[in-house]
Scaffold this motif. Structure first.
Motif, PDB file in Angstrom:
ATOM      1  N   GLY A 688      24.996 -51.764  17.872  1.00  6.29           N
ATOM      2  CA  GLY A 688      23.938 -51.470  18.827  1.00  6.29           C
ATOM      3  C   GLY A 688      24.074 -50.071  19.387  1.00  6.29           C
ATOM      4  N   TYR A 689      25.216 -49.427  19.109  1.00  7.26           N
ATOM      5  CA  TYR A 689      25.497 -48.073  19.584  1.00  7.26           C
ATOM      6  C   TYR A 689      25.914 -47.206  18.402  1.00  7.26           C
ATOM      7  CZ  TYR A 689      25.572 -50.525  24.045  1.00  7.26           C
ATOM      8  OH  TYR A 689      25.233 -51.300  25.132  1.00  7.26           O
ATOM      9  N   GLY A 690      25.748 -45.897  18.556  1.00  5.45           N
ATOM     10  CA  GLY A 690      26.134 -44.981  17.503  1.00  5.45           C
ATOM     11  C   GLY A 690      27.647 -44.844  17.405  1.00  5.45           C
ATOM     12  N   PHE A 691      28.094 -44.210  16.304  1.00  6.88           N
ATOM     13  CA  PHE A 691      29.519 -44.003  16.098  1.00  6.88           C
ATOM     14  C   PHE A 691      30.080 -43.139  17.223  1.00  6.88           C
ATOM     15  CE2 PHE A 691      32.922 -41.419  14.090  1.00  6.88           C
ATOM     16  CZ  PHE A 691      33.832 -42.449  13.897  1.00  6.88           C
ATOM     17  N   GLN A 692      31.130 -43.651  17.873  1.00  4.06           N
ATOM     18  CA  GLN A 692      31.778 -42.991  19.020  1.00  4.06           C
ATOM     19  C   GLN A 692      30.816 -42.852  20.203  1.00  4.06           C
ATOM     20  OE1 GLN A 692      33.384 -39.268  17.525  1.00  4.06           O
ATOM     21  NE2 GLN A 692      35.170 -40.292  16.639  1.00  4.06           N
ATOM     22  N   GLY A 693      29.823 -43.732  20.261  1.00  6.78           N
ATOM     23  CA  GLY A 693      28.830 -43.635  21.329  1.00  6.78           C
ATOM     24  C   GLY A 693      29.159 -44.437  22.569  1.00  6.78           C
ATOM     25  N   VAL A 694      30.261 -45.197  22.581  1.00  9.53           N
ATOM     26  CA  VAL A 694      30.633 -46.004  23.735  1.00  9.53           C
ATOM     27  C   VAL A 694      31.861 -45.376  24.379  1.00  9.53           C
ATOM     28  CG1 VAL A 694      31.469 -48.256  24.522  1.00  9.53           C
ATOM     29  CG2 VAL A 694      29.674 -48.126  22.777  1.00  9.53           C
ATOM     30  N   GLY A 695      31.798 -45.130  25.664  1.00 10.74           N
ATOM     31  CA  GLY A 695      32.926 -44.548  26.389  1.00 10.74           C
ATOM     32  C   GLY A 695      32.446 -43.646  27.520  1.00 10.74           C
ATOM     33  N   PRO A 696      33.394 -43.108  28.265  1.00 13.13           N
ATOM     34  CA  PRO A 696      33.018 -42.239  29.400  1.00 13.13           C
ATOM     35  C   PRO A 696      32.398 -40.925  28.915  1.00 13.13           C
ATOM     36  CG  PRO A 696      35.395 -42.243  29.080  1.00 13.13           C
ATOM     37  CD  PRO A 696      34.852 -43.286  28.166  1.00 13.13           C
ATOM     38  N   ARG A 697      31.530 -40.336  29.743  1.00  8.51           N
ATOM     39  CA  ARG A 697      30.902 -39.057  29.469  1.00  8.51           C
ATOM     40  C   ARG A 697      31.067 -38.153  30.697  1.00  8.51           C
ATOM     41  NH1 ARG A 697      27.254 -39.215  25.061  1.00  8.51           N
ATOM     42  NH2 ARG A 697      26.955 -41.327  24.233  1.00  8.51           N
ATOM     43  N   ASN A 698      31.090 -36.842  30.428  1.00  3.54           N
ATOM     44  CA  ASN A 698      31.201 -35.895  31.535  1.00  3.54           C
ATOM     45  C   ASN A 698      29.814 -35.493  32.018  1.00  3.54           C
ATOM     46  OD1 ASN A 698      30.232 -34.092  29.651  1.00  3.54           O
ATOM     47  ND2 ASN A 698      32.239 -33.190  29.227  1.00  3.54           N
ATOM     48  N   ASP A 699      29.776 -34.508  32.926  1.00  8.70           N
ATOM     49  CA  ASP A 699      28.506 -34.119  33.531  1.00  8.70           C
ATOM     50  C   ASP A 699      27.544 -33.501  32.532  1.00  8.70           C
ATOM     51  OD1 ASP A 699      29.474 -35.011  35.924  1.00  8.70           O
ATOM     52  OD2 ASP A 699      30.182 -33.040  36.591  1.00  8.70           O
ATOM     53  N   ARG A 700      28.058 -32.951  31.454  1.00 10.33           N
ATOM     54  CA  ARG A 700      27.193 -32.354  30.442  1.00 10.33           C
ATOM     55  C   ARG A 700      26.716 -33.382  29.404  1.00 10.33           C
ATOM     56  NH1 ARG A 700      31.286 -28.525  31.188  1.00 10.33           N
ATOM     57  NH2 ARG A 700      32.438 -29.316  29.378  1.00 10.33           N
ATOM     58  N   SER A 703      30.592 -37.169  25.282  1.00 11.76           N
ATOM     59  CA  SER A 703      31.426 -38.364  25.177  1.00 11.76           C
ATOM     60  C   SER A 703      32.871 -37.901  25.066  1.00 11.76           C
ATOM     61  CB  SER A 703      31.005 -39.193  23.958  1.00 11.76           C
ATOM     62  OG  SER A 703      31.789 -40.345  23.841  1.00 11.76           O
ATOM     63  N   THR A 704      33.616 -38.076  26.117  1.00 14.02           N
ATOM     64  CA  THR A 704      34.965 -37.514  26.176  1.00 14.02           C
ATOM     65  C   THR A 704      36.030 -38.386  25.535  1.00 14.02           C
ATOM     66  OG1 THR A 704      35.370 -38.554  28.329  1.00 14.02           O
ATOM     67  CG2 THR A 704      34.366 -36.349  28.333  1.00 14.02           C
ATOM     68  N   GLY A 705      35.713 -39.643  25.239  1.00 13.18           N
ATOM     69  CA  GLY A 705      36.747 -40.540  24.757  1.00 13.18           C
ATOM     70  C   GLY A 705      37.672 -40.947  25.886  1.00 13.18           C
ATOM     71  N   GLY A 706      38.712 -41.705  25.555  1.00 17.44           N
ATOM     72  CA  GLY A 706      39.625 -42.168  26.583  1.00 17.44           C
ATOM     73  C   GLY A 706      40.993 -42.457  26.028  1.00 17.44           C
ATOM     74  N   ALA A 707      41.843 -43.033  26.868  1.00 19.51           N
ATOM     75  CA  ALA A 707      43.219 -43.342  26.501  1.00 19.51           C
ATOM     76  C   ALA A 707      43.460 -44.848  26.385  1.00 19.51           C
ATOM     77  CB  ALA A 707      44.183 -42.732  27.511  1.00 19.51           C
ATOM     78  N   SER A 708      42.424 -45.640  26.554  1.00 23.33           N
ATOM     79  CA  SER A 708      42.554 -47.097  26.374  1.00 23.33           C
ATOM     80  C   SER A 708      41.256 -47.652  25.836  1.00 23.33           C
ATOM     81  CB  SER A 708      42.920 -47.774  27.702  1.00 23.33           C
ATOM     82  OG  SER A 708      41.895 -47.576  28.666  1.00 23.33           O
ATOM     83  N   LEU A 709      41.344 -48.776  25.129  1.00 19.10           N
ATOM     84  CA  LEU A 709      40.166 -49.382  24.492  1.00 19.10           C
ATOM     85  C   LEU A 709      40.358 -50.885  24.417  1.00 19.10           C
ATOM     86  CD1 LEU A 709      38.221 -48.277  21.381  1.00 19.10           C
ATOM     87  CD2 LEU A 709      39.391 -50.467  21.301  1.00 19.10           C
ATOM     88  N   LEU A 710      39.251 -51.600  24.604  1.00 20.98           N
ATOM     89  CA  LEU A 710      39.252 -53.048  24.462  1.00 20.98           C
ATOM     90  C   LEU A 710      37.903 -53.462  23.869  1.00 20.98           C
ATOM     91  CD1 LEU A 710      41.040 -55.516  25.004  1.00 20.98           C
ATOM     92  CD2 LEU A 710      39.853 -55.800  27.181  1.00 20.98           C
TER      93      LEU A 710
END
Length: 793
Positions: A688-700, A703-710
């Protein structure tokens, strides 16, 4: 005299009666054979003796009637015409409709009228009174001479004969004692076919299997949908009657009977009206009923396995158990074939590569209701594995083939391991055909097994491959890919690979060396050198590096319960997080990273299929300690990930679920290169989302990615009748969250759902999923389509 005449042959009796008639005529002074039709007819039933015409006395006119003082000389009425053939005796109704004609019986039987003659009035044509009238007793003067002749005549009393057991046994076979017929229950097979089988369960235990087998082979059932005439149904019924007998014997019923009834038969009753109605129905819709009377079920009697009982222990016990048939077991023909195959396999698995098994012979003894089975076995001696000898050692050496084999020298010979070696050689892709032949190199002696070498002959296959692909994806844009490979440039199985990709968002060039079956079966050593420029939804990076991997792989040929991988890599990359929307006046700086590290993984596989599991589980643990240096600072961290999936079949539906958890510990979020961070979204993650499309984003909007995933996924793979069950419908639900810290949080959790189709092929299912985000962001599309090979997990 009467007793003597009764013991004479039939023709003698006829002549005697004719003679008496003549004497009677002479006693009245008249010879008129033609006036005694009864005697004349009995004397000449086949026109061999004809009645003579009456002769008038001398001096009288021919038309003067002869006087007949006795009533036996009265003229008789003319007889009915004699039928000239057997067909003249058969009524026409008996030919056109035999069942109804037989059921109707005799409507008005005619009484038997006795002829009006002297013979009819007498108790017997040869009674003592009649004989005394025509044959006077002998002269009393001759009686002493007759008595003297028979004075010393005597007959010994006959003694009873000794009973012959063989004749008694033969009589019991020829004239069996018939018991009561069992009660039958009808089973309708089709529009024109009914089987009636014993109702009692113990009378025919194989009834259900019998019916199913008959359905598969029946000639009548095969043409059940068409309109059949009565002759067609009758002809096919005869074929089915033979088939039913054959099936009965297959299940051990050698005395069974099949009673065939066409369109009613005895069920029409004796009433003529019912019989007529049955005939009309039969002409309109002909049908057949078979009454199945199995009789006694035969069992196995003597079992002769040739030289098998002479083999040493524990082989004789193991092989006898593999054969499994014992005296007294039900005599099933299918079981003979099945157990013969099992015995052949067991011989090959127990060290007897040259064993020979003759064709089975079954001798049926109806007196014992048993069958004696002969399956003669010649072991050919027991052997162990020796060397593997290659027919082309410069291409694939015997030493390398020995590494591929799953046995060592000195192991007891097993046919399955020989077959496995052949399949493994074909799986290399270097040969087009393989023949493996055991050859005796040392004969068995003094109770010790012999030794066999395996001679491997094969034909080389083309070893060079050029492949290419062109495509377009909403995420990747246009892509052109090419690959060249020489699969045996460094024998044995040393391959050189050149690969290149040119596309809208990806450019790649790599040179790789891969050696299959490296120092063991299914062990692969790979070394790659590459340069790339890749742009994804989250990362824009370019760099170069090298990577080496040594792994124990699981494949379709041999799915392993445990597989593993270890390796290392060194790369230089210049990258940044990619913005989704323009941010005027704000530069997006790039950072260079030099990264080196090791990695390893282990997989436990308890599923039933590598590409399309329906039961069991899988679990994988991945660890990668890394060191990173960027802008004068150095970081050490550990990347780890755990995946687990579970599969369960409920009827024809498979429920599948997956859980994934990952974390990076040991470094701050900013010190980790964007390409090494954790992301979610895509066809193998949260659909339902694009590749690497789920995760935190910055003000610009990056998609910054993160250090944990579930992540969590649940789907139901529902089988459909389309294309003989090859198509599945798969509703699914996915969820995933990426956190900035090394501990998972759910601030950026996303949900997706949809439905997919699976088309099953021999190389795995083709997958098409259509998904939509449940709680989308402004950067997500309303619908996403994924197409790939294999299940999502």
């Amino acid at each position: 005299m009467a007793n003597l005449s009764s013991s004479r042959p039939v023709e003698a009796q006829r002549l005697l009666k004719l003679g008496l008639a003549i004497v009677a005529g002479l006693g009245q002074g008249t010879l008129a054979l033609g006036a005694c039709p009864a005697a004349a007819q009995q004397a000449a039933p086949d026109d061999e003796l004809r009645p003579l015409p009456a002769q008038p006395p001398e001096g009288e006119a021919e038309d003067t009637p002869a006087t007949a003082p006795l009533s036996i000389l009265d003229p008789a009425p003319q007889p009915e015409p004699v039928p000239q053939s057997l067909d003249d005796l058969i009524p026409a109704d008996a030919v056109t409709n035999p069942d109804v004609w037989a059921a109707a019986g005799v409507a008005d039987p005619s009484p038997v009228v006795m002829p009006d003659s002297a013979f009819a009035e007498a108790d017997s044509p040869l009674s003592d009174d009649v004989l005394a009238e025509f044959l006077p007793p002998p002269d009393p003067a001759l009686q002493p001479a007759v008595d003297g002749i028979f004075a010393d005549f005597a007959l010994e009393e006959p003694q009873p004969l000794t009973p012959d057991p063989e004749l008694e046994a033969l009589a019991s076979i020829a004239a069996p004692v018939l018991g009561e017929l069992p009660e039958l229950a009808e089973t309708k097979i089709g529009n024109t076919l009914v089987l009636a089988l014993p109702m009692a369960a113990n009378a025919f235990p194989e009834k259900d299997a019998f019916i199913e087998r008959f359905k598969d082979l029946s000639t009548l059932r095969e043409f059940d949908d068409g309109e059949e005439s009565r002759p067609q149904v009758a002809a096919r019924a005869r074929a089915d009657e033979e088939l039913l007998g054959d099936i009965l014997r297959t299940y051990g019923y050698y005395d069974g009977e099949i009673v065939r009834q066409l369109s009613g038969g005895r069920r029409a009753g004796n009433n003529s009206d019912e019989a007529e109605r049955a005939a009309e129905n039969a002409a309109r819709e002909p049908s057949v009923r078979f009454d199945i009377l199995p009789g006694a079920r035969y069992s196995f009697g003597r079992i002769d396995l040739g030289a098998l009982p002479a083999l040493p222990e524990p082989d004789v016990t193991r092989l006898t158990a593999a054969f499994g048939i014992k005296p007294g077991d039900p005599l099933y023909a299918d079981r003979i074939i099945e157990r013969e195959l099992e015995l052949r396999v067991a011989l090959g698995e127990s060290g007897y590569p040259f064993a020979e098994v003759a064709e089975p012979e079954l001798l049926i003894d109806h007196a014992r209701t048993e069958g004696d089975l002969s399956l003669l076995v010649q072991s050919g001696g027991k052997f162990v594995f020796g060397k593997v000898v290659s027919g082309d050692p410069g291409f694939l050496s015997g030493r390398h083939l020995s590494r591929i084999a799953r046995f060592d020298e000195g192991n007891v010979f097993q046919q399955s391991l020989e077959t496995d070696l052949r399949r493994a050689i074909i799986a290399t892709g270097l040969v087009s055909s393989v023949t493996v032949t055991p050859r005796e190199t040392r004969a068995p002696k003094d109770g010790q097994p012999g030794e066999v070498a395996l001679d491997v002959a094969f034909e080389r296959a083309p070893v060079r491959t050029i492949a290419g692909a062109i495509g377009y994806g909403t995420e990747d844009g246009f892509k052109l890919e090419g690959r060249w490979e020489h699969r045996n440039l460094f024998p044995p199985e040393g391959a050189l690979r050149l690969r290149g990709i040119l596309g809208t968002r990806e450019a790649l060039a790599s040179v790789g060396i891969r050696r299959n079956n490296f120092r063991g079966r299914d062990q692969v050593l790979t070394v790659d050198v590459f340069g790339s420029d890749i742009t994804t939804q989250a990362v824009d990076s370019r760099g170069f590096g090298t990577r080496a991997t040594f792994e124990k792989v699981s494949n379709i040929l041999f799915q392993k319960p445990l597989s593993w991988q270890i390796g290392g890599e060194l790369l230089y990359t210049d990258e940044r997080n990619r913005t989704v929307r323009d941010a005027p006046g704000i530069p997006l700086p790039r950072r260079a990273f030099l990264i080196g590290g090791l990695f390893g993984s282990v997989t436990l596989d308890g599923s039933d299929d590598l590409l399309d599991p329906s039961s069991g589980y899988r679990a994988t643990l991945f660890l990668a300690p890394e060191a990173s240096r960027s802008e004068g600072s150095q970081s050490f961290y550990l990347r780890s990930q755990a995946d687990a999936s579970y599969y369960k079949s409920i009827g024809s539906t498979v429920l599948a679920t997956r859980v994934r958890a990952a974390t990076i510990v040991g470094a701050s979020f900013d010190d980790i290169a964007p390409s090494r961070r954790l992301y979610a979204g895509g066809g193998g993650s949260v659909r339902g989302y694009g590749f690497q499309g789920v995760g935190p984003r910055n003000d610009r909007g990056e998609s910054t990615g993160g250090a944990s995933l579930l992540e969590f996924s649940l789907e139901a793979r529902i089988e459909t009748p389309l294309l003989d069950g090859a198509v599945e419908v798969v509703p699914f639900f996915d969820a995933g969250a990426v956190g900035l810290g090394s501990t998972p949080d759910f601030r950026f959790i996303r949900y997706g759902a949809g439905v997919g189709l699976r088309y099953k092929t021999t190389f795995g299912p083709i997958r098409v999923d259509v998904a939509t985000p449940i709680n989308p962001t402004e950067f997500d599309s309303p619908v996403v389509v994924y197409v790939s090979l294999g299940q999502a997990f």
